[in-house]
Structure formats: C-alpha cells, structure tokens
Design a protein around this motif. Structure first.
Motif, PDB file in Angstrom:
ATOM      1  N   ARG A  55      57.111  38.974 112.456  1.00 51.54           N
ATOM      2  CA  ARG A  55      57.859  39.931 113.290  1.00 51.54           C
ATOM      3  C   ARG A  55      59.365  39.800 113.065  1.00 51.54           C
ATOM      4  N   ILE A  56      59.825  38.571 112.936  1.00 54.99           N
ATOM      5  CA  ILE A  56      61.252  38.341 112.662  1.00 54.99           C
ATOM      6  C   ILE A  56      61.632  39.008 111.346  1.00 54.99           C
ATOM      7  N   LEU A  57      60.807  38.807 110.326  1.00 55.12           N
ATOM      8  CA  LEU A  57      61.103  39.373 109.008  1.00 55.12           C
ATOM      9  C   LEU A  57      60.968  40.890 109.005  1.00 55.12           C
ATOM     10  N   ARG A  58      60.039  41.420 109.769  1.00 53.18           N
ATOM     11  CA  ARG A  58      59.936  42.879 109.876  1.00 53.18           C
ATOM     12  C   ARG A  58      61.228  43.442 110.464  1.00 53.18           C
ATOM     13  N   GLY A  59      61.746  42.773 111.483  1.00 52.47           N
ATOM     14  CA  GLY A  59      62.983  43.212 112.105  1.00 52.47           C
ATOM     15  C   GLY A  59      64.202  43.063 111.200  1.00 52.47           C
ATOM     16  N   ALA A  60      64.147  42.113 110.281  1.00 46.03           N
ATOM     17  CA  ALA A  60      65.270  41.877 109.373  1.00 46.03           C
ATOM     18  C   ALA A  60      65.363  42.942 108.290  1.00 46.03           C
ATOM     19  N   GLY A  61      64.255  43.603 107.987  1.00 52.52           N
ATOM     20  CA  GLY A  61      64.265  44.651 106.979  1.00 52.52           C
ATOM     21  C   GLY A  61      64.250  44.117 105.559  1.00 52.52           C
ATOM     22  N   GLU A  62      64.596  44.979 104.633  1.00 51.27           N
ATOM     23  CA  GLU A  62      64.538  44.680 103.197  1.00 51.27           C
ATOM     24  C   GLU A  62      65.425  43.521 102.778  1.00 51.27           C
ATOM     25  N   SER A  63      66.537  43.326 103.460  1.00 53.42           N
ATOM     26  CA  SER A  63      67.477  42.282 103.041  1.00 53.42           C
ATOM     27  C   SER A  63      66.906  40.885 103.259  1.00 53.42           C
ATOM     28  N   GLY A  64      65.983  40.740 104.195  1.00 56.09           N
ATOM     29  CA  GLY A  64      65.354  39.448 104.440  1.00 56.09           C
ATOM     30  C   GLY A  64      66.282  38.456 105.118  1.00 56.09           C
ATOM     31  N   LEU A  65      65.803  37.224 105.231  1.00 55.78           N
ATOM     32  CA  LEU A  65      66.540  36.139 105.883  1.00 55.78           C
ATOM     33  C   LEU A  65      66.292  34.839 105.139  1.00 55.78           C
ATOM     34  N   THR A  66      67.168  33.880 105.354  1.00 54.76           N
ATOM     35  CA  THR A  66      66.931  32.530 104.835  1.00 54.76           C
ATOM     36  C   THR A  66      66.029  31.791 105.820  1.00 54.76           C
ATOM     37  N   ARG A  87      53.020  28.929 103.335  1.00 51.62           N
ATOM     38  CA  ARG A  87      51.654  29.367 103.637  1.00 51.62           C
ATOM     39  C   ARG A  87      51.568  30.899 103.711  1.00 51.62           C
ATOM     40  N   LEU A  88      52.586  31.515 104.296  1.00 49.66           N
ATOM     41  CA  LEU A  88      52.596  32.982 104.382  1.00 49.66           C
ATOM     42  C   LEU A  88      52.746  33.606 102.989  1.00 49.66           C
ATOM     43  N   GLU A  89      53.535  32.965 102.136  1.00 46.58           N
ATOM     44  CA  GLU A  89      53.712  33.464 100.770  1.00 46.58           C
ATOM     45  C   GLU A  89      52.403  33.350  99.984  1.00 46.58           C
ATOM     46  N   LYS A  90      51.697  32.247 100.140  1.00 49.05           N
ATOM     47  CA  LYS A  90      50.411  32.071  99.448  1.00 49.05           C
ATOM     48  C   LYS A  90      49.426  33.165  99.829  1.00 49.05           C
ATOM     49  N   ARG A  91      49.518  33.642 101.059  1.00 48.21           N
ATOM     50  CA  ARG A  91      48.623  34.707 101.537  1.00 48.21           C
ATOM     51  C   ARG A  91      49.147  36.094 101.170  1.00 48.21           C
ATOM     52  N   GLY A  92      50.311  36.151 100.526  1.00 50.85           N
ATOM     53  CA  GLY A  92      50.878  37.426 100.114  1.00 50.85           C
ATOM     54  C   GLY A  92      51.524  38.208 101.247  1.00 50.85           C
ATOM     55  N   LEU A  93      51.839  37.529 102.345  1.00 47.16           N
ATOM     56  CA  LEU A  93      52.395  38.214 103.511  1.00 47.16           C
ATOM     57  C   LEU A  93      53.915  38.249 103.513  1.00 47.16           C
ATOM     58  N   VAL A  94      54.540  37.377 102.713  1.00 42.49           N
ATOM     59  CA  VAL A  94      55.995  37.386 102.564  1.00 42.49           C
ATOM     60  C   VAL A  94      56.336  37.239 101.087  1.00 42.49           C
ATOM     61  N   GLU A  95      57.558  37.620 100.748  1.00 41.51           N
ATOM     62  CA  GLU A  95      58.075  37.487  99.391  1.00 41.51           C
ATOM     63  C   GLU A  95      59.358  36.685  99.458  1.00 41.51           C
ATOM     64  N   ARG A  96      59.583  35.833  98.441  1.00 42.60           N
ATOM     65  CA  ARG A  96      60.817  35.039  98.382  1.00 42.60           C
ATOM     66  C   ARG A  96      61.489  35.216  97.040  1.00 42.60           C
ATOM     67  N   TRP A  97      62.820  35.086  97.065  1.00 39.45           N
ATOM     68  CA  TRP A  97      63.595  35.124  95.828  1.00 39.45           C
ATOM     69  C   TRP A  97      64.883  34.331  96.027  1.00 39.45           C
ATOM     70  N   ARG A  98      65.392  33.807  94.934  1.00 46.08           N
ATOM     71  CA  ARG A  98      66.643  33.038  94.973  1.00 46.08           C
ATOM     72  C   ARG A  98      67.842  33.969  94.921  1.00 46.08           C
ATOM     73  N   CYS A  99      68.861  33.578  95.624  1.00 41.73           N
ATOM     74  CA  CYS A  99      70.126  34.315  95.622  1.00 41.73           C
ATOM     75  C   CYS A  99      70.745  34.213  94.226  1.00 41.73           C
ATOM     76  N   THR A 100      71.261  35.311  93.725  1.00 36.96           N
ATOM     77  CA  THR A 100      71.864  35.293  92.384  1.00 36.96           C
ATOM     78  C   THR A 100      73.230  34.616  92.392  1.00 36.96           C
ATOM     79  N   HIS A 101      73.911  34.600  93.547  1.00 36.25           N
ATOM     80  CA  HIS A 101      75.248  33.998  93.640  1.00 36.25           C
ATOM     81  C   HIS A 101      75.199  32.491  93.916  1.00 36.25           C
ATOM     82  N   ASP A 102      74.153  32.070  94.615  1.00 36.01           N
ATOM     83  CA  ASP A 102      74.016  30.653  94.976  1.00 36.01           C
ATOM     84  C   ASP A 102      72.536  30.301  94.891  1.00 36.01           C
TER      85      ASP A 102
END
Length: 157
Positions: A55-66, A87-102
C-alpha cells in the motif's frame, strides 16, 4: 470506576493505574482488530506487513521509495524491511533498481502484479473497518482519533 479489562483478563488484583488500564485496553483492542485483518490478508496469501508495504508503494507511484523511506511510513515497525522487500520481489509483487547517480541507493516500486493483488482488498478492508468500528458513530470515532493522535504526540510518535 474501573473498566471491564480487569475482568476480561481474569485479573483478581486491581490494575495499578488508569494509564496501565488504558494501555491494556489498547493492546487488547489492537489484538482483536488486527486479528481479523490478518485473517482477511491470509486468505490472499499476504501478511499485514507485506500488505502495508504494498500500500505504501502504491501510494508512492512510479518513482518508488527507498527501504528507509518505506520503513518510516510503516504502521508497525519491521526490523528488517530489506528482507521483507526481498520476499515481495521474489513473488513478483515489487520491482527494485539501483539509482544511477548513487549506486548505494536502491529504489523499490510496486509491480503490476502487486497492484493486481491488493486492488481487490480495498473494498474488503474498508468493509472490515466499518464493521469493526462504525458502531461507535462519527463523533466518537473522531474523538477517539484525536485522543490516539494526542497520546502518540505525547510519546514522540
């Protein structure tokens, strides 16, 4: 005049203070309310903390959160938000990526599958909350909200 919590807990010794009685009432009420929520979420293969993150991530939108930003927004604290996100990523429920600047910063956002999983829960959760609390009426609910917020403010929460 003492409330019913002493009887509910089958405690023969009087509760030491009104503050302790309130605390016990809050804890007992939290357990009752959250138990029903956990049961609803279990039917959808989710735990309350997982649902909270989605729910937190849904509210954050496309930009996501740390992970740190997610942890700050959680209803109940989880000591290992990173593992929870794993665990959520393994289930395909969230996506993660590294910041290009840091490269030390990792962003997380809810995936389409995560959105699909929690969308049907919106109405069920709303109905559950109404069933649990609407009997208090709008004025008493507003008073309860204000008192709880004031109590948290008094402890820095």
């Amino acid at each position: 005049m003492a409330g019913r919590i002493q009887e509910e807990l089958k405690q023969s010794k009087p509760i030491d203070s009104l503050e302790e009685e309130i605390f016990l009432n809050l804890a007992r009420t939290h357990e009752a309310l959250s138990g029903e929520i956990a049961e609803l979420l279990r039917q959808h293969d989710l735990r309350p903390t997982q649902y909270n993150v989605l729910r937190i991530l849904r509210g954050a939108g496309e930009s996501g959160l740390t992970a740190g930003e997610i942890a700050e927004r959680m209803i109940t604290r989880d000591p290992d938000v990173t593992r929870l996100i794993d665990r959520l990523e393994k289930r395909g429920l969230v996506e993660r990526w590294r910041c290009t600047h840091d490269r030390r910063v990792v962003w997380t956002r809810i995936s389409p599958a995560g959105l699909e999983m929690i969308a049907p829960l919106d109405d069920s959760m709303r109905e559950l909350h109404v069933r649990q609390l609407a009997h208090l009426g709008p004025e008493r609910l507003a008073t309860l909200r204000d008192l709880l917020e004031e109590a948290r403010a008094g402890i820095g929460g």
